[in-house]
Design a protein around this motif. Structure first.
Motif, PDB file in Angstrom:
ATOM      1  N   VAL A  72      34.293  30.967  31.573  1.00  8.30           N
ATOM      2  CA  VAL A  72      33.667  31.402  32.624  1.00  8.30           C
ATOM      3  C   VAL A  72      34.390  32.501  33.440  1.00  8.30           C
ATOM      4  O   VAL A  72      35.492  32.602  33.355  1.00  8.30           O
ATOM      5  CB  VAL A  72      33.539  30.100  33.645  1.00  8.30           C
ATOM      6  CG1 VAL A  72      32.693  29.237  32.947  1.00  8.30           C
ATOM      7  CG2 VAL A  72      34.595  29.575  34.318  1.00  8.30           C
ATOM      8  N   ILE A  73      33.673  32.971  34.476  1.00 10.79           N
ATOM      9  CA  ILE A  73      34.397  33.902  35.702  1.00 10.79           C
ATOM     10  C   ILE A  73      34.212  33.127  36.780  1.00 10.79           C
ATOM     11  O   ILE A  73      33.128  32.896  37.183  1.00 10.79           O
ATOM     12  CB  ILE A  73      33.933  35.408  35.591  1.00 10.79           C
ATOM     13  CG1 ILE A  73      34.122  36.100  34.311  1.00 10.79           C
ATOM     14  CG2 ILE A  73      34.690  36.076  36.692  1.00 10.79           C
ATOM     15  CD1 ILE A  73      33.768  37.248  34.114  1.00 10.79           C
ATOM     16  N   LEU A  74      35.357  32.686  37.658  1.00  4.76           N
ATOM     17  CA  LEU A  74      35.143  31.996  38.866  1.00  4.76           C
ATOM     18  C   LEU A  74      35.306  33.154  39.855  1.00  4.76           C
ATOM     19  O   LEU A  74      36.047  33.861  40.044  1.00  4.76           O
ATOM     20  CB  LEU A  74      36.194  30.829  38.901  1.00  4.76           C
ATOM     21  CG  LEU A  74      36.112  29.882  37.671  1.00  4.76           C
ATOM     22  CD1 LEU A  74      37.542  29.358  37.758  1.00  4.76           C
ATOM     23  CD2 LEU A  74      35.008  28.906  37.840  1.00  4.76           C
ATOM     24  N   CYS A  75      34.453  33.097  40.961  1.00  2.49           N
ATOM     25  CA  CYS A  75      34.558  34.027  41.972  1.00  2.49           C
ATOM     26  C   CYS A  75      34.708  33.217  43.553  1.00  2.49           C
ATOM     27  O   CYS A  75      33.958  32.648  43.613  1.00  2.49           O
ATOM     28  CB  CYS A  75      33.111  34.925  41.936  1.00  2.49           C
ATOM     29  SG  CYS A  75      33.318  36.257  43.368  1.00  2.49           S
ATOM     30  N   ILE A  76      35.566  33.939  44.204  1.00  3.73           N
ATOM     31  CA  ILE A  76      36.094  33.284  45.604  1.00  3.73           C
ATOM     32  C   ILE A  76      35.563  34.604  46.592  1.00  3.73           C
ATOM     33  O   ILE A  76      35.992  35.606  46.267  1.00  3.73           O
ATOM     34  CB  ILE A  76      37.276  33.047  45.519  1.00  3.73           C
ATOM     35  CG1 ILE A  76      37.767  31.961  44.655  1.00  3.73           C
ATOM     36  CG2 ILE A  76      37.642  32.179  46.936  1.00  3.73           C
ATOM     37  CD1 ILE A  76      39.257  31.600  44.440  1.00  3.73           C
ATOM     38  N   SER A  77      34.775  34.203  47.557  1.00  5.01           N
ATOM     39  CA  SER A  77      34.779  35.061  48.546  1.00  5.01           C
ATOM     40  C   SER A  77      35.756  34.845  49.545  1.00  5.01           C
ATOM     41  O   SER A  77      36.462  34.040  49.775  1.00  5.01           O
ATOM     42  CB  SER A  77      33.397  34.875  49.512  1.00  5.01           C
ATOM     43  OG  SER A  77      33.458  33.452  50.140  1.00  5.01           O
ATOM     44  N   CYS A  78      35.991  36.234  50.110  1.00  4.41           N
ATOM     45  CA  CYS A  78      37.366  36.256  50.959  1.00  4.41           C
ATOM     46  C   CYS A  78      36.705  37.098  52.106  1.00  4.41           C
ATOM     47  O   CYS A  78      35.498  37.446  52.245  1.00  4.41           O
ATOM     48  CB  CYS A  78      38.005  37.393  50.303  1.00  4.41           C
ATOM     49  SG  CYS A  78      39.040  36.505  49.165  1.00  4.41           S
TER      50      CYS A  78
END
Length: 143
Positions: A72-78
């Motif tokens: 998977v690719i995990l994405c975090i908003s900043c």
């Protein structure tokens, strides 16, 4: 109650991974941490469970992906472009690999990606709040 996400990741060295995630701003939740697993908290709704390979195998018989494959690719908003860059700097300074994809800078949206110590891919992204809320239209992206 807000919906929460618990991301479970197999890791080869639990203590080293705990230090890596702490350097990225995660905090350890001791109530859900022992010698086989660690709960690392990013926010009130985002938790990463670091699991030794032996612990991981109690949940599934599927093979653990190698460090040169992706599940998977995990994405975090900043909150800002600077925060995006800060995640990448911290990852690199603590043994992660920065910019595993090309940096994406579309003006209204900016993202970069890194791998952790076990090859798990994390993307960090910022989007103009006016675009994210729908107050402004998404600009066309040039090829």
């Amino acid at each position: 109650m807000a919906r929460m996400i618990f991301v479970n990741l197999p890791v080869t060295e639990l203590d080293r991974s705990k230090r890596f995630y702490a350097a990225l701003g995660f905090t350890n939740e001791p109530k859900f941490t022992d010698e086989t697993a660690a709960c690392m908290v990013l926010s009130e709704t985002i938790f990463v469970m670091l699991l030794t390979h032996d612990k991981w195998k109690t949940f599934t018989s599927r093979p653990i992906p190698s460090t040169d494959s992706s599940e998977v690719i995990l994405c975090i908003s900043c909150e800002s472009k600077d925060e995006v860059n800060g995640f990448l700097d911290a990852a690199e300074q603590n043994g992660g690999r920065p910019d595993v994809f090309a940096v994406q800078d579309h003006g209204f949206m900016f993202s970069r990606a890194f791998t952790d110590l076990d090859g798990h891919i994390w993307e960090t992204m910022w989007m103009d709040p006016a675009v994210a809320s729908g107050e402004a239209a998404v600009p066309e992206i040039a090829d």
